[in-house]
Design a protein around this motif. Structure first.
Motif, PDB file in Angstrom:
ATOM      1  N   UNK A 151       0.739  -1.204   0.227  1.00  0.00           N
ATOM      2  CA  UNK A 151      -0.180  -0.074  -0.004  1.00  0.00           C
ATOM      3  C   UNK A 151       0.337   1.495   0.190  1.00  0.00           C
ATOM      4  N   UNK A 152       2.115   0.803   0.540  1.00  0.00           N
ATOM      5  CA  UNK A 152       2.690   2.449   0.844  1.00  0.00           C
ATOM      6  C   UNK A 152       3.414   2.854  -0.751  1.00  0.00           C
ATOM      7  N   UNK A 153       3.668   2.011  -1.372  1.00  0.00           N
ATOM      8  CA  UNK A 153       4.043   2.184  -3.523  1.00  0.00           C
ATOM      9  C   UNK A 153       2.881   2.394  -4.126  1.00  0.00           C
ATOM     10  N   UNK A 154       3.590   3.173  -4.777  1.00  0.00           N
ATOM     11  CA  UNK A 154       3.078   4.309  -5.617  1.00  0.00           C
ATOM     12  C   UNK A 154       1.890   3.349  -6.826  1.00  0.00           C
ATOM     13  N   UNK A 155       2.500   2.256  -6.655  1.00  0.00           N
ATOM     14  CA  UNK A 155       1.582   1.721  -7.748  1.00  0.00           C
ATOM     15  C   UNK A 155       0.199   0.945  -7.535  1.00  0.00           C
ATOM     16  N   UNK A 183      -8.017   9.131   3.432  1.00  0.00           N
ATOM     17  CA  UNK A 183      -6.717   9.306   4.069  1.00  0.00           C
ATOM     18  C   UNK A 183      -6.431  11.080   4.645  1.00  0.00           C
ATOM     19  N   UNK A 184      -7.197  11.064   5.255  1.00  0.00           N
ATOM     20  CA  UNK A 184      -6.998  12.596   5.850  1.00  0.00           C
ATOM     21  C   UNK A 184      -6.095  14.017   5.047  1.00  0.00           C
ATOM     22  N   UNK A 185      -7.582  13.333   3.485  1.00  0.00           N
ATOM     23  CA  UNK A 185      -7.237  14.216   2.615  1.00  0.00           C
ATOM     24  C   UNK A 185      -6.143  14.722   1.918  1.00  0.00           C
ATOM     25  N   UNK A 186      -5.198  13.432   2.152  1.00  0.00           N
ATOM     26  CA  UNK A 186      -3.998  13.295   1.620  1.00  0.00           C
ATOM     27  C   UNK A 186      -3.707  12.140   0.591  1.00  0.00           C
ATOM     28  N   UNK A 187      -2.809  12.631  -0.097  1.00  0.00           N
ATOM     29  CA  UNK A 187      -1.900  11.734  -0.945  1.00  0.00           C
ATOM     30  C   UNK A 187      -1.552  10.373  -0.760  1.00  0.00           C
ATOM     31  N   UNK A 188      -1.332  10.380   0.810  1.00  0.00           N
ATOM     32  CA  UNK A 188      -0.786   9.604   1.532  1.00  0.00           C
ATOM     33  C   UNK A 188      -1.258   7.954   2.161  1.00  0.00           C
ATOM     34  N   UNK A 189      -1.456   6.713   1.585  1.00  0.00           N
ATOM     35  CA  UNK A 189      -1.799   6.099   1.824  1.00  0.00           C
ATOM     36  C   UNK A 189      -1.841   5.650   3.283  1.00  0.00           C
ATOM     37  N   UNK A 190      -0.202   5.860   3.553  1.00  0.00           N
ATOM     38  CA  UNK A 190      -0.705   5.655   5.577  1.00  0.00           C
ATOM     39  C   UNK A 190      -1.082   6.390   6.675  1.00  0.00           C
ATOM     40  N   UNK A 191      -1.592   7.349   6.205  1.00  0.00           N
ATOM     41  CA  UNK A 191      -3.119   8.238   6.899  1.00  0.00           C
ATOM     42  C   UNK A 191      -4.204   7.130   6.478  1.00  0.00           C
ATOM     43  N   UNK A 192      -6.005   7.151   7.426  1.00  0.00           N
ATOM     44  CA  UNK A 192      -5.985   6.932   7.375  1.00  0.00           C
ATOM     45  C   UNK A 192      -7.663   7.019   8.124  1.00  0.00           C
ATOM     46  N   UNK A 193      -8.833   8.131   7.617  1.00  0.00           N
ATOM     47  CA  UNK A 193      -9.430   8.903   8.177  1.00  0.00           C
ATOM     48  C   UNK A 193     -10.882   7.747   8.744  1.00  0.00           C
TER      49      UNK A 193
END
Length: 610
Positions: free
Chosen positions: A96-100, A151-161
């Motif tokens: 999930x942390x990979x761009x793909x 994802x908390x309004x971001x493009x970061x999959x490591x953040x989760x709403x």
């Protein structure tokens, strides 16, 4: 792709299945999930996992990484235990942390054939391409919007709403300064800017600060002190990076959410990112509760990372693992004062004479999990000689916070008046979150004119000294707790560590990449101090490791080795010089532990000593 592995079933039989550790991409992950069924019918899997058969079929055919929620339910439906699910979820976090993982749908254009219709075909093809392109763009925008919402309004999959809107997960500050709330904006902005400078320099390693960074939930036990905590951690990183030493330190912020309910996914991310992010230490760790023990054991066993707790005070919550009796927690250290240190200091300052003490306690968090801080206080009140001798066996009251403390505490307080003995002392083995209600209840009991002393642990440092119940002229109440010295005591001429504290305070209140931290955060809570000391401990171990092997960048093993070699006051913290003993505990606690009083002066006991 995946090799069979032995897996023990519920009846003890050996099962074989795919190995998630051999998975390299999201397609192989979906293939491995399909193999995991091992003949189990789709209907049975859906029923056991709480999914629909159509959902399972659709997700496993899609050219995309399934959601974590789907994977968790699917694994449960396959019959995997929580322990067996962990490597699969860790594999998911890595992918999930990979761009793909963020790739959208794949589209193909229909062929336009026919020699005699070439010109018309080209026109139709061009129009079709434009139409499809527009649709693809619209779907992409919709997907992006949905992704950011999750994802908390971001493009970061490591953040989760989370379902309640709370943001949890891991960030380096580049995802925006308000992902964890506007109250953290100044420190998150400073962290993002500092990290950018460090990464640009190239020679760096990463620390992760793991903590419940919110009080959004009513069940939170942090009472808003997490802001000063993160500010203290950042200040230690920034000061360490100013020194002429290498490598520099990049700081990840890892939030487990209110009451640490989402610790598992956050910790899984740290484990998955250890090597790719050059992660060599985890600092903070959260409060003395079951979730923190579980997180520490996971980081120790599955990532072998050194950990330095800043707020862990429960007795036995160290490298020995005695806190839950499940074996050592290798790599764990802490800089806080243990509950035994605190209660022993209080017992030595009590006036002579006999007391009659009631015990009010809870052993659970609002999550229903073990609260190791309160359990440890309870044990201390019953075992420390200077305290246990005053306990009245008939005045022992326990409550469950899930049942509403504000409802039961008045009843408990009134019980102090319904006894043949005069209850003049209360041992309070519960969180400060409930203390204002308890003090208010004491002022309203029928025997409120009887002076009463409440003795508790360092959590009470968060109690507002202006709490109305502490100043009721008709109900004299004294609160005693032990913790680190106050700012004024740190700055006293007779404090040998005065210079260290002054340097910390100056650094804390100085501008940080255009941001300013409020000076009152140094006086309203000690969390900024212990966070600074915890990060400084990790930084000292890191730089010692680098000094001993200048040609290489220290890894997590080297930092852990140095952590347990920090003896003889090797750490210059904001609270003074200290070391780390063989079990990971702070040394020199006897010179630091300070008893504090709130409310009325400590009354003399009216009962003569034996």
């Amino acid at each position: 792709m995946t090799q069979p592995e032995d897996r023990r079933g519920s009846a003890g039989e050996t099962k074989t299945g795919p190995d998630p550790l051999a998975v390299r991409n999201q397609k192989e992950f979906r293939d491995a999930l399909s193999q995991l069924r091992q003949g189990k019918s789709l209907a049975t899997l859906a029923r056991d996992g709480g999914l629909s058969t159509s959902n399972i079929s659709t997700v496993l055919r899609m050219d995309a990484l399934p959601s974590r929620e789907f994977v968790s339910k699917y694994l449960h439906g396959c019959g995997l235990t929580a322990e067996e699910q962990r490597p699969w979820l860790r594999c998911w976090e890595t992918l999930n942390s990979e761009p793909s993982a963020r790739r959208g749908r794949r589209w193909t254009l229909p062929a336009v054939g026919g020699r005699g219709r070439l010109r018309a075909g080209l026109a139709v093809g061009t129009a079709l391409a434009l139409t499809v392109g527009l649709v693809v763009w619209q779907l992409h925008e919709r997907d992006q919007e949905q992704f950011k919402k999750e994802h908390c309004g971001t493009s970061n999959p490591s953040l989760v709403t989370q379902a309640d809107g709370e943001c949890t997960g891991v960030t380096d500050g580049s995802d925006g300064a308000t992902v964890f709330g506007s109250d953290l904006e100044p420190v998150m902005a400073a962290i993002g800017a500092e990290n950018q400078n460090v990464v640009d320099g190239g020679d760096y390693v990463t620390f992760a600060f793991l903590t419940p960074l919110t009080s959004k939930d009513a069940n939170s036990l942090t009472v808003g002190q997490y802001v000063a905590e993160l500010e203290g951690a950042y200040t230690a990183v920034a000061e360490g990076n100013k020194k002429d030493s290498r490598p520099k330190i990049r700081l990840l912020v890892a939030s487990m959410g209110s009451s640490q309910r989402h610790w598992e996914r956050t910790v899984d991310q740290l484990v998955a990112r250890r090597d790719s992010d050059r992660l060599v230490a985890v600092v903070g760790m959260g409060l003395s509760q079951q979730e923190t023990v579980d997180a520490a054991r996971t980081l120790s066993k599955e990532a072998e990372l050194p950990m330095i707790g800043d707020l862990i005070t429960a007795d036995g919550f160290d490298a020995t693992g005695a806190v839950d009796g499940k074996g050592p927690i290798n790599g764990l250290a802490r800089v806080a004062l243990s509950n035994s240190d605190q209660l022993t200091a209080i017992s030595e300052e009590l006036p002579p004479g006999r007391r009659t003490a009631a015990l009010v306690s809870t052993s659970l968090t609002p999550n229903g999990t073990r609260d190791l801080y309160t359990e440890s206080l309870d044990k201390g009140f019953r075992t420390i000689e200077g305290l246990k001798k005053h306990l009245d066996d008939h005045s022992d009251f326990a409550f469950d916070p899930r049942g509403g403390p504000d409802a039961i505490l008045p009843t408990i307080s009134q019980n102090f008046c319904n006894t043949s003995k005069t209850i003049d002392t209360v041992y309070y083995a519960a969180r400060v979150k409930y203390l204002p209600d308890f003090l208010d209840a004491l002022t309203k009991r029928s025997c409120h004119a009887q002076p009463i002393t409440v003795i508790t642990g360092s959590d009470a440092a968060a109690l507002d000294p202006k709490t109305e119940a502490l100043h009721d002229p008709d109900a004299p109440i004294t609160v005693l707790y032990a913790s680190f010295p106050k700012a004024s005591q740190f700055r006293a001429p007779d404090n040998p560590g005065r210079g260290l504290y002054d340097a910390f305070a100056k650094a804390f209140t100085s501008p940080h990449h255009g941001q300013q931290f409020p000076a009152d955060h140094l006086t309203s809570s000690y969390w900024g101090i212990v966070a600074y000391d915890a990060v400084t401990t990790a930084a000292t171990a890191l730089h010692n490791a680098a000094a001993h092997n200048p040609s290489d960048t220290p890894n997590h093993h080297a930092v852990r080795n140095e952590l347990y070699a920090l003896r003889n006051n090797a750490v210059a913290g904001a609270s003074g010089h200290f070391g780390i003993d063989k079990n990971g505990n702070r040394t020199n606690t006897d010179t630091t532990t300070t008893v504090h009083r709130l409310g009325r002066p400590l009354p003399r006991t009216t009962q003569p000593s034996n």
